[in-house]
Design a protein around this motif. Structure first.
Motif, PDB file in Angstrom:
ATOM      1  N   PRO A 183       0.836  -1.203   0.000  1.00  0.00           N
ATOM      2  CA  PRO A 183       0.000   0.000   0.000  1.00  0.00           C
ATOM      3  C   PRO A 183       0.866   1.247   0.000  1.00  0.00           C
ATOM      4  N   ASP A 184       0.233   2.398  -0.175  1.00  0.00           N
ATOM      5  CA  ASP A 184       1.002   3.635  -0.312  1.00  0.00           C
ATOM      6  C   ASP A 184       0.296   4.757   0.450  1.00  0.00           C
ATOM      7  N   LYS A 185       1.043   5.844   0.623  1.00  0.00           N
ATOM      8  CA  LYS A 185       0.508   7.085   1.196  1.00  0.00           C
ATOM      9  C   LYS A 185      -0.169   6.858   2.548  1.00  0.00           C
ATOM     10  N   VAL A 186       0.543   6.129   3.415  1.00  0.00           N
ATOM     11  CA  VAL A 186       0.025   5.919   4.766  1.00  0.00           C
ATOM     12  C   VAL A 186       0.121   7.243   5.522  1.00  0.00           C
ATOM     13  N   ALA A 187      -1.015   7.715   6.055  1.00  0.00           N
ATOM     14  CA  ALA A 187      -1.048   9.016   6.727  1.00  0.00           C
ATOM     15  C   ALA A 187      -1.786   8.881   8.050  1.00  0.00           C
ATOM     16  N   VAL A 188      -1.324   9.666   9.045  1.00  0.00           N
ATOM     17  CA  VAL A 188      -1.992   9.746  10.343  1.00  0.00           C
ATOM     18  C   VAL A 188      -2.952  10.919  10.269  1.00  0.00           C
ATOM     19  N   GLU A 189      -4.230  10.609  10.229  1.00  0.00           N
ATOM     20  CA  GLU A 189      -5.238  11.662  10.094  1.00  0.00           C
ATOM     21  C   GLU A 189      -5.528  12.348  11.422  1.00  0.00           C
ATOM     22  N   GLU A 190      -5.538  11.571  12.521  1.00  0.00           N
ATOM     23  CA  GLU A 190      -5.865  12.125  13.835  1.00  0.00           C
ATOM     24  C   GLU A 190      -5.192  11.259  14.881  1.00  0.00           C
ATOM     25  N   ILE A 191      -4.724  11.867  15.980  1.00  0.00           N
ATOM     26  CA  ILE A 191      -4.018  11.099  16.999  1.00  0.00           C
ATOM     27  C   ILE A 191      -4.387  11.620  18.374  1.00  0.00           C
ATOM     28  N   THR A 192      -4.558  10.700  19.335  1.00  0.00           N
ATOM     29  CA  THR A 192      -4.799  11.052  20.740  1.00  0.00           C
ATOM     30  C   THR A 192      -3.670  10.465  21.565  1.00  0.00           C
ATOM     31  N   ASP A 193      -3.918  10.374  22.911  1.00  0.00           N
ATOM     32  CA  ASP A 193      -2.872   9.805  23.751  1.00  0.00           C
ATOM     33  C   ASP A 193      -2.793   8.292  23.635  1.00  0.00           C
ATOM     34  N   SER A 194      -3.831   7.643  23.067  1.00  0.00           N
ATOM     35  CA  SER A 194      -3.808   6.185  22.995  1.00  0.00           C
ATOM     36  C   SER A 194      -4.307   5.644  21.659  1.00  0.00           C
ATOM     37  N   THR A 195      -4.732   6.527  20.738  1.00  0.00           N
ATOM     38  CA  THR A 195      -5.252   6.057  19.451  1.00  0.00           C
ATOM     39  C   THR A 195      -4.675   6.885  18.311  1.00  0.00           C
ATOM     40  N   ALA A 196      -4.750   6.301  17.118  1.00  0.00           N
ATOM     41  CA  ALA A 196      -4.315   7.012  15.909  1.00  0.00           C
ATOM     42  C   ALA A 196      -5.212   6.589  14.759  1.00  0.00           C
ATOM     43  N   GLN A 197      -5.775   7.576  14.066  1.00  0.00           N
ATOM     44  CA  GLN A 197      -6.611   7.314  12.895  1.00  0.00           C
ATOM     45  C   GLN A 197      -5.717   7.306  11.658  1.00  0.00           C
ATOM     46  N   LEU A 198      -5.667   6.182  10.917  1.00  0.00           N
ATOM     47  CA  LEU A 198      -4.792   6.035   9.753  1.00  0.00           C
ATOM     48  C   LEU A 198      -5.624   5.927   8.481  1.00  0.00           C
ATOM     49  N   SER A 199      -5.017   6.383   7.388  1.00  0.00           N
ATOM     50  CA  SER A 199      -5.590   6.162   6.059  1.00  0.00           C
ATOM     51  C   SER A 199      -4.470   5.777   5.114  1.00  0.00           C
ATOM     52  N   TRP A 200      -4.816   5.122   4.007  1.00  0.00           N
ATOM     53  CA  TRP A 200      -3.815   4.676   3.035  1.00  0.00           C
ATOM     54  C   TRP A 200      -4.480   4.447   1.693  1.00  0.00           C
ATOM     55  N   THR A 201      -3.650   4.268   0.694  1.00  0.00           N
ATOM     56  CA  THR A 201      -4.157   3.922  -0.631  1.00  0.00           C
ATOM     57  C   THR A 201      -3.708   2.501  -0.953  1.00  0.00           C
ATOM     58  N   PRO A 202      -4.553   1.744  -1.694  1.00  0.00           N
ATOM     59  CA  PRO A 202      -4.198   0.341  -1.946  1.00  0.00           C
ATOM     60  C   PRO A 202      -3.065   0.219  -2.956  1.00  0.00           C
ATOM     61  N   THR A 213     -11.612  -1.585   2.889  1.00  0.00           N
ATOM     62  CA  THR A 213     -11.457  -0.518   3.895  1.00  0.00           C
ATOM     63  C   THR A 213     -10.080   0.109   3.750  1.00  0.00           C
ATOM     64  N   LEU A 214     -10.052   1.442   3.700  1.00  0.00           N
ATOM     65  CA  LEU A 214      -8.784   2.155   3.523  1.00  0.00           C
ATOM     66  C   LEU A 214      -8.538   3.115   4.671  1.00  0.00           C
ATOM     67  N   THR A 215      -9.186   2.862   5.817  1.00  0.00           N
ATOM     68  CA  THR A 215      -8.935   3.679   7.004  1.00  0.00           C
ATOM     69  C   THR A 215      -9.249   2.819   8.224  1.00  0.00           C
ATOM     70  N   ALA A 216      -8.539   3.054   9.320  1.00  0.00           N
ATOM     71  CA  ALA A 216      -8.752   2.296  10.557  1.00  0.00           C
ATOM     72  C   ALA A 216      -8.153   3.082  11.709  1.00  0.00           C
ATOM     73  N   THR A 217      -8.569   2.721  12.926  1.00  0.00           N
ATOM     74  CA  THR A 217      -8.059   3.377  14.133  1.00  0.00           C
ATOM     75  C   THR A 217      -7.193   2.386  14.905  1.00  0.00           C
ATOM     76  N   VAL A 218      -5.970   2.802  15.211  1.00  0.00           N
ATOM     77  CA  VAL A 218      -5.064   2.000  16.026  1.00  0.00           C
ATOM     78  C   VAL A 218      -5.332   2.340  17.482  1.00  0.00           C
ATOM     79  N   VAL A 219      -5.510   1.325  18.325  1.00  0.00           N
ATOM     80  CA  VAL A 219      -5.798   1.544  19.748  1.00  0.00           C
ATOM     81  C   VAL A 219      -4.693   0.922  20.584  1.00  0.00           C
ATOM     82  N   GLY A 220      -4.742   1.294  21.895  1.00  0.00           N
ATOM     83  CA  GLY A 220      -3.777   0.720  22.836  1.00  0.00           C
ATOM     84  C   GLY A 220      -2.384   1.293  22.706  1.00  0.00           C
ATOM     85  N   LEU A 221      -2.266   2.522  22.224  1.00  0.00           N
ATOM     86  CA  LEU A 221      -0.953   3.141  22.093  1.00  0.00           C
ATOM     87  C   LEU A 221      -0.521   3.746  23.416  1.00  0.00           C
ATOM     88  N   ASN A 222       0.752   3.914  23.582  1.00  0.00           N
ATOM     89  CA  ASN A 222       1.285   4.583  24.772  1.00  0.00           C
ATOM     90  C   ASN A 222       1.306   6.079  24.526  1.00  0.00           C
TER      91      ASN A 222
END
Length: 1026
Positions: free
Chosen positions: A605-624, A661-670
């Motif tokens: 995949p390409d163009k992985v970008a962090v759209e939004e980030i908190t203290d424990s999550t990150a919203q990611l998007s990418w192109t296939p 799906t080309l977007t997801a939220t990463v959870v459980g971050l420090n």
């Protein structure tokens, strides 16, 4: 009609010529290097001139030279000779050698003449003898011209002027100008500083000679200063200035006047000067390099001061010597053909044309016509062969263009283009048989099928050029075909056989397929064909021919003569595409194709970008990425931080990410950690390559959520409470300003005492207070904090404060020297004391004046004896004992001393003798006597080792003999050591007793007395007899 003898002569002549136009080799003279103009110093040191002339040709050309149009007789000229084609002139003579030279190159095929080249001589005479030139009287402010009057010369001159004495040269500026046309010196306005003697210096640029005129005095008149006056142009260019193409033109313009005039230039047409035009010498010189047609026109020089202005005009007229635009080429024609050559040249004025044949002027008459640059010759014959030159000339130059004409005459021959012995054709197709003999003039042709003369029909066509065409051929057309050719010089024929074949069929074709990366397949390509045909197979992939040698790692052609199957091994993604099998026979070409779809894991995949980030999550998007032939079924997200080893899979929402799906939220971050993210796609084939990493992004900070672990402590010095813990890792600190909160209270109390530690890497805190009782229990807990606030505390641990060292020293300390290296120390157990006793510490030393010899032995527990080893023999040691706990050792006992034993003897037992009777081994050895510095011998120890059991037994003896009972089924290793008060001494060499030795005797020593040896031998003999 040509007579037979004439025909024989003509054919013998043409036998020396090329027989066919396409294969003619032109070998007439060709210029490689032509003469060029020379100008030499008349008094040249080597007195020799070389005028170059070189030409190619076969046979190699001969040369001749002309001077001013007259042939030079080199055979009778001792000063002139040739080297190759170049003319060398020695002992140069201005009167005899000056002029225009021309070179002629000649071989058996013709002759050509070269460009004209002039030879000139440069010289510079001296000024006429004169002591001083007449003085020039001038008033201040008046303009003046000092004439140079150069002497007789040849070659380009340059001029300079000396003021008073050499090397003080006159410097040109807006007031002073030296004309390089006349050599004169012009002073626009005389000043008092100009008074003096002026000498003209003339340089010849060719001979490098330099001559000086007599001085010309410049005298200032005394009748007043000259008033102001308008400019008077004294130096100006001619009304008409001829300029050759690509030459450099310099126009001079200088005026006298008071005040000093300013010089300016313009074109009367108003056209501005191009950038190449330069103004020099305060605008007195206008220089135009690389003159072209557009530079021609009227030029004006303007001289101006405040009293007025004056102008001079002149026209630059452009001229150019001839330059070829079109030339003729070497030509070969058949006899009786017509020749037409045309040459064109540019030039100004327009050039005129003339033609030379073998260096001689051609006159238009009869078959030969000349019009401008065109030459035509009708009805060519052999005598027209030769070298021709077109000459273009105007008054500024002359150019030559050369070409060779070969007139050919020969009977027909088929040596270069015979019919193929066997021609194969597919039934129903068209066949073309060419009849192309080499002949001059062209030959007439006749075709026969077998012995039958062919006539044109609906299917058979006889073309004028001799070609035979048969359409819709059948088996009946198979036969031998002969072409007969004839001209006035002879006849010839050529024969070939025509074979008609049946069409070829493809019996097995490749089909469209889907395949997984890494697999191997065979694409079939099989045929049925006429056995008379030669067949070849080739494969093309996406329009490019497969190179089986270069691509042998993947491609291989398999099969026999009628099979061209393609094997593709270890298929990769780039092998997907269109495959074409091409079948070539002598008469046709067939092809069949298939599409191969290669499926593989997805591309990254390409163009992985962090759209939004908190203290424990990150919203990611990418192109296939590419699906590589199999749809993407899902994605896996991975993260990397400075604290992880490589990339780690992370939890996401949604937990399972679908292929669409080309977007997801990463959870459980420090919190407050810098992350990189990447995405991996998967399909039914497998996992693909990961995407490029996203930009590094830090999560937001947060209150610590992890408490320190392993809280404990204890120890330290008096009145201290030491608290320790395991530091919180940096990735769990959740933000800046991280530190620790230490809370403690005496066991059983309620109030906590708190302290802060702002160093995140420190994991120890010491609380000091004189009121802290020794070895008192405390409740302790440790929490974390950062700039966002306090986090959780650890669980409560019990930690004791520092204790006091034991207050009493051990008593009744006794020592005993055990050996040369060991002392035994004994003491009484301490009575009950307030402090804890964890053990005892024995300190020893050799001498109070040698603190570096202090040694220490510490034992934990309620022991009252310790052995100190590793000591020096026969040495006095001082020893004391103290009790210790975590606070350290208490007071030491009163030191006592003891001396280690003298060392044991360092000599091993010698002359060891042994006798084995049955299972009884008897050993004898010489006694060891200690010297004065060694301990007294107290006995001997015999060490016995059984090989099978790998164990040791020791037997002590006060005597020098011992008896041992051995097992007959074992091998033994025996060693004898001396014993003394100082310990064990040196051991003997090992004695090996094998089970086969039962009933034998021997010696472990290398020095045996004869009596001893005899006894042993007798004993052994008696034993063996018995």
């Amino acid at each position: 009609m040509m007579l037979p003898w004439k025909q024989i002569i003509l054919l013998s002549i043409t036998g020396c010529l090329a027989a066919f136009t396409e294969d003619v080799i032109f070998q007439g003279p060709r210029w490689r290097m032509e003469p060029s103009d020379l100008i030499l110093p008349i008094n040249s040191p080597d007195q020799q001139a070389t005028i170059t002339c070189e030409a190619d040709g076969s046979p190699p050309p001969q040369y001749r030279w002309s001077l001013n149009g007259t042939l030079i007789d080199l055979g009778n000229d001792y000063r002139r000779h040739m080297s190759g084609g170049s003319l060398i002139i020695s002992n140069l003579d201005k009167d005899q050698d000056i002029g225009v030279y021309q070179c002629t190159a000649v071989n058996t095929l013709g002759s050509i003449i070269s460009h004209r080249a002039s030879l000139q001589f440069a010289y510079l005479d001296s000024f006429k003898t004169q002591t001083v030139r007449s003085a020039v009287n001038v008033r201040e402010g008046q303009g003046v011209v000092l004439l140079c009057g150069p002497p007789a010369h040849s070659g380009e001159l340059t001029f300079a002027w000396i003021f008073n004495v050499y090397p003080h040269f006159v410097q040109q500026d807006s007031r002073r100008f030296i004309s390089q046309e006349t050599g004169s010196l012009y002073i626009a306005k005389v000043e008092p500083s100009d008074v003096g003697n002026y000498t003209c210096v003339v340089n010849n640029t060719v001979t490098k000679e330099k001559v000086l005129s007599s001085p010309t005095p410049l005298v200032l008149r005394s009748d007043g200063v000259m008033g102001e006056y308008e400019p008077k142009i004294e130096v100006h260019f001619p009304d008409s200035v001829p300029a050759a193409k690509e030459s450099v033109v310099k126009l001079e313009c200088f005026a006298l006047g008071n005040p000093v005039p300013d010089i300016s230039w313009r074109r009367t047409s108003g056209i501005p000067f191009p950038s190449k035009v330069k103004m020099k010498n305060s605008n007195a010189v206008l220089e135009i390099p690389n003159v072209q047609q557009e530079d021609a026109g009227m030029y004006e020089c303007m001289a101006e001061n405040r009293r007025g202005k004056n102008a001079a005009r002149g026209r630059i007229s452009f001229h150019a010597k001839p330059h070829w635009l079109q030339t003729m080429k070497d030509t070969a024609l058949s006899i009786k053909d017509s020749l037409l050559w045309e040459c064109k040249a540019s030039g100004k004025p327009k050039p005129s044309y003339s033609w030379l044949r073998n260096g001689q002027q051609m006159i238009p008459e009869g078959r030969v016509q000349i019009e401008n640059g065109a030459l035509s010759i009708a009805e060519l014959n052999l005598s027209d062969s030769g070298m021709y030159q077109c000459v273009a000339e105007n008054k500024h130059g002359i150019v030559y263009s050369s070409a060779q004409l070969m007139v050919l005459a020969s009977p027909p021959i088929f040596s270069k283009s015979p019919l193929r012995a066997l021609v194969k054709a597919l039934s129903g197709t068209e066949v073309t048989l060419e009849c192309k003999p080499e002949a001059s003039p062209p030959a007439a042709s006749l075709w026969k099928k077998g012995s039958e003369i062919l006539q044109g029909s609906e299917r058979i066509t006889l073309l004028p050029n001799g070609t035979l065409k048969i359409v819709n051929v059948t088996k009946q057309d198979a036969a031998s075909y002969t072409c007969f050719a004839r001209n006035q010089f002879g006849t010839a024929s050529t024969t070939g056989r025509l074979l008609i074949t049946e069409p070829t069929r493809i019996t097995m074709r490749p089909t469209n397929m889907e395949i997984i990366v890494g697999e191997s397949i065979v694409l079939p390509c099989q045929i049925a064909c006429d056995p008379a045909l030669d067949v070849s197979f080739s494969w093309a992939f996406n329009g490019q021919l497969v190179d089986f040698q270069r691509d042998s790692d993947h491609f291989e052609r398999v099969g026999g003569s009628v099979s061209g199957d393609l094997m593709i091994r270890n298929i990769q993604l780039h092998h997907g595409g269109k495959y074409v099998c091409v079948v070539d026979t002598d008469v046709e070409s067939l092809s069949t194709s298939a599409i191969l779809v290669v499926k593989g894991p997805p591309g990254p995949p390409d163009k992985v970008a962090v759209e939004e980030i908190t203290d424990s999550t990150a919203q990611l998007s990418w192109t296939p990425g590419m699906d590589n032939g199999s749809p993407i079924t899902g994605y896996i997200l991975q993260a990397q931080t400075p604290f992880t080893v490589g990339w780690q899979a992370v939890d996401t929402v949604p937990e399972e990410i679908s292929g669409s799906t080309l977007t997801a939220t990463v959870v459980g971050l420090n919190a407050w950690v810098e992350y990189e993210f990447r995405v991996v796609a998967r399909n039914t084939v497998g996992l693909g390559e990961p995407s490029p990493a996203s930009a590094k992004t830090r999560t937001e900070d947060a209150v610590p959520d992890t408490a320190p672990t392993d809280v404990g402590g204890g120890g330290g010095t008096k009145s201290e409470l030491v608290i320790t813990w395991e530091p919180v890792p940096e990735e769990l600190q959740n933000g800046e300003g991280f530190g620790y909160i230490i809370a403690f209270r005496a066991l059983g109390t309620v109030m906590w005492t708190r302290a802060a530690n702002s160093a995140p890497g420190v994991a120890r805190y010491v609380f000091r207070n004189d009121t802290i009782p020794p070895f008192s229990p405390f409740d302790v807990k440790v929490g974390a904090y950062n700039n966002r606030g306090e986090g959780p505390f650890s669980s409560i641990a019990t930690v004791y404060s520092a204790e006091e060292v034991p207050s009493v020293a051990p008593k009744r300390v006794k020592t005993r020297s055990v050996s040369a290296v060991q002392i035994e120390v004994i003491w009484e157990v301490l009575p009950a004391v307030p402090e804890r006793v964890l053990g005892y510490e024995v300190v020893y030393w050799e001498d109070d004046t040698k603190p570096d010899t202090v040694g220490k032995v510490r034992i934990t527990g309620n022991y009252t004896l310790v052995n100190i080893t590793g000591l020096k023999a026969n040495t006095v040691y001082y020893l004391s004992v103290a009790a210790f706990n975590t606070a350290g050792p208490g007071p030491q006992s009163v030191p006592i001393n003891t001396t280690t034993k003298r060392p044991p003897p360092n000599r091993a037992p010698l002359n060891i003798q042994w006798t084995m009777i049955g299972s009884t081994l008897t050993l004898h050895w010489d006694p060891v006597v200690a010297v004065e510095t060694e301990s007294k011998v107290t006995g001997y120890v015999v060490l016995l080792k059984r090989h099978r059991y790998n164990d040791f037994n020791s037997i002590f003896s006060n005597e020098t003999t011992v008896e041992l009972n051995l097992s007959p089924s074992d091998n033994y290793l025996i060693q004898i050591k001396v014993m003394s008060e100082g310990g064990e001494g040196a051991g003997s060499e090992p004695i090996h007793i094998h089970k086969l030795s039962m009933g034998a005797q021997g010696s472990g020593a290398i020095h045996l007395s004869p009596l001893c040896l005899s006894s042993l031998l007798i004993s052994a003999l008696l034993y063996s007899v018995g």
